[in-house]
Write a protein that holds these residues in place. Sequence first.
Motif, PDB file in Angstrom:
ATOM      1  N   ALA A 181      -0.897  -5.726 -11.244  1.00 41.16           N
ATOM      2  CA  ALA A 181      -0.458  -6.535 -12.379  1.00 41.16           C
ATOM      3  C   ALA A 181      -1.613  -6.798 -13.344  1.00 41.16           C
ATOM      4  N   GLU A 182      -2.792  -7.054 -12.792  1.00 44.04           N
ATOM      5  CA  GLU A 182      -3.960  -7.250 -13.649  1.00 44.04           C
ATOM      6  C   GLU A 182      -4.319  -5.961 -14.373  1.00 44.04           C
ATOM      7  N   ALA A 183      -4.220  -4.841 -13.682  1.00 41.72           N
ATOM      8  CA  ALA A 183      -4.520  -3.550 -14.302  1.00 41.72           C
ATOM      9  C   ALA A 183      -3.542  -3.246 -15.431  1.00 41.72           C
ATOM     10  N   ALA A 184      -2.292  -3.633 -15.255  1.00 37.93           N
ATOM     11  CA  ALA A 184      -1.270  -3.363 -16.267  1.00 37.93           C
ATOM     12  C   ALA A 184      -1.532  -4.130 -17.561  1.00 37.93           C
ATOM     13  N   ALA A 185      -2.316  -5.189 -17.486  1.00 39.63           N
ATOM     14  CA  ALA A 185      -2.611  -5.999 -18.670  1.00 39.63           C
ATOM     15  C   ALA A 185      -3.773  -5.449 -19.485  1.00 39.63           C
ATOM     16  N   ILE A 186      -4.467  -4.433 -18.982  1.00 35.00           N
ATOM     17  CA  ILE A 186      -5.634  -3.878 -19.672  1.00 35.00           C
ATOM     18  C   ILE A 186      -5.179  -3.043 -20.868  1.00 35.00           C
ATOM     19  N   ALA A 187      -5.785  -3.290 -22.017  1.00 33.23           N
ATOM     20  CA  ALA A 187      -5.438  -2.560 -23.232  1.00 33.23           C
ATOM     21  C   ALA A 187      -5.690  -1.070 -23.053  1.00 33.23           C
ATOM     22  N   GLY A 188      -4.765  -0.257 -23.542  1.00 30.97           N
ATOM     23  CA  GLY A 188      -4.923   1.189 -23.488  1.00 30.97           C
ATOM     24  C   GLY A 188      -4.313   1.845 -22.273  1.00 30.97           C
ATOM     25  N   VAL A 189      -3.913   1.055 -21.298  1.00 31.50           N
ATOM     26  CA  VAL A 189      -3.300   1.611 -20.088  1.00 31.50           C
ATOM     27  C   VAL A 189      -1.804   1.823 -20.340  1.00 31.50           C
ATOM     28  N   HIS A 190      -1.329   3.038 -20.134  1.00 29.23           N
ATOM     29  CA  HIS A 190       0.089   3.349 -20.324  1.00 29.23           C
ATOM     30  C   HIS A 190       0.889   3.138 -19.036  1.00 29.23           C
ATOM     31  N   ARG A 191       0.238   3.426 -17.905  1.00 30.18           N
ATOM     32  CA  ARG A 191       0.955   3.376 -16.635  1.00 30.18           C
ATOM     33  C   ARG A 191      -0.012   3.051 -15.505  1.00 30.18           C
ATOM     34  N   VAL A 192       0.422   2.186 -14.596  1.00 24.96           N
ATOM     35  CA  VAL A 192      -0.349   1.888 -13.387  1.00 24.96           C
ATOM     36  C   VAL A 192       0.400   2.485 -12.211  1.00 24.96           C
ATOM     37  N   ARG A 193      -0.271   3.345 -11.483  1.00 21.39           N
ATOM     38  CA  ARG A 193       0.349   4.011 -10.348  1.00 21.39           C
ATOM     39  C   ARG A 193      -0.230   3.416  -9.063  1.00 21.39           C
ATOM     40  N   ILE A 194       0.646   3.058  -8.135  1.00 25.52           N
ATOM     41  CA  ILE A 194       0.218   2.361  -6.919  1.00 25.52           C
ATOM     42  C   ILE A 194       0.496   3.221  -5.693  1.00 25.52           C
ATOM     43  N   ALA A 195      -0.503   3.303  -4.829  1.00 30.12           N
ATOM     44  CA  ALA A 195      -0.327   3.915  -3.508  1.00 30.12           C
ATOM     45  C   ALA A 195      -0.738   2.868  -2.488  1.00 30.12           C
ATOM     46  N   GLN A 196       0.200   2.399  -1.695  1.00 31.86           N
ATOM     47  CA  GLN A 196      -0.067   1.330  -0.746  1.00 31.86           C
ATOM     48  C   GLN A 196       0.093   1.828   0.680  1.00 31.86           C
ATOM     49  N   ASP A 197      -0.919   1.559   1.481  1.00 28.04           N
ATOM     50  CA  ASP A 197      -0.892   1.927   2.893  1.00 28.04           C
ATOM     51  C   ASP A 197      -2.089   1.252   3.545  1.00 28.04           C
ATOM     52  N   ALA A 198      -1.928   0.837   4.784  1.00 29.42           N
ATOM     53  CA  ALA A 198      -3.038   0.212   5.498  1.00 29.42           C
ATOM     54  C   ALA A 198      -4.230   1.154   5.611  1.00 29.42           C
ATOM     55  N   GLY A 199      -3.974   2.469   5.575  1.00 30.81           N
ATOM     56  CA  GLY A 199      -5.064   3.437   5.673  1.00 30.81           C
ATOM     57  C   GLY A 199      -5.961   3.468   4.459  1.00 30.81           C
ATOM     58  N   PHE A 200      -5.500   2.867   3.350  1.00 32.47           N
ATOM     59  CA  PHE A 200      -6.310   2.833   2.127  1.00 32.47           C
ATOM     60  C   PHE A 200      -7.241   1.622   2.065  1.00 32.47           C
ATOM     61  N   LEU A 201      -7.139   0.725   3.030  1.00 35.36           N
ATOM     62  CA  LEU A 201      -7.879  -0.527   2.954  1.00 35.36           C
ATOM     63  C   LEU A 201      -9.377  -0.331   2.809  1.00 35.36           C
ATOM     64  N   THR A 202      -9.919   0.661   3.490  1.00 34.05           N
ATOM     65  CA  THR A 202     -11.373   0.852   3.453  1.00 34.05           C
ATOM     66  C   THR A 202     -11.814   1.749   2.312  1.00 34.05           C
TER      67      THR A 202
END
Length: 284
Positions: free
Chosen positions: A15-36
């Motif tokens: 949500a914070e990333a989506a508020a940045i000027a110039g950003v058209h799309r925020v793509r999310i990949a969520q998984d516990a394996g991405f934590l590190t």
Amino acid sequence: MDLLVVGDGVDGVAAEAAAIAGVHRVRIAQDAGFLTQSAGAVVPILADLAEGYTHIVGSAGAVGRDVFPRLAARLDLMPVTDVVAVLGPNRFVRPIYAGNALETVVSGQEKHLLTIRASAFRAAAGGNEAVIEPVDHGDVTTLAKFIAAHRSQGDTPDLATAQIVVGGGVSVGSPEGFKLIESLAARLSAAVGATRAAVDAGYAPNDWQVGQTGKIIAPDLYIAIGISGALQHLAGIQGAKKIIAINTDAEAPLIKLADVSLVGDLFEVIPALIAELDRLGIKR
């Protein structure tokens, strides 16, 4: 411009990333394996997404230095690292020779992999409302096993991106003496930095170290207190817009290099400076 957010439970970050000027799309990949944020987990998803982009950009921090060389090998591309200025779609400026010189790199590749020094660029404006969408990905696997994270706590600005940094050298003489550096930084809402010698002496924590073997910074203002200016330290502050040096040695390299130099005892100068800031009501 699209932003990729990887992690677990990162809806707030997205949500914070989506508020940045110039950003058209925020793509999310969520998984516990991405934590590190390990390269083994992140590189496959970046490689899958790479086909749709001409430029893939990441921070020149610990994660970027781990991920982008592996991604470059996978895509058979030459990365351009530590970028401090973008002159065009394929022209980039980066430091060389431990920060003593800058080179302009012209890349003839159709796709560009870049790591940038975040402190060399102004923060983007806000007020945007970019689209947020999930990214499909397979099983997240990595050969590395995360054991534990140990993070120092503090309310000072992040050293790598701070616009004002107050740095102290081994001349402060003790951890108690370094409190003067912290007091001045607090009044200026600045980050605190230290030389390797000060860190090795136990006067400051390791994550405050600035230099070739520490963090590379590019603040608007760097106040160097009791720092002679060894080459390893100078390599970390080459991007500073303005430098103020305070030292008893008029021949110290940093005194000669600084935009403003003050020859004097730091234990007299800094308390006087703090007192004047307090008198003027300049406090965090």
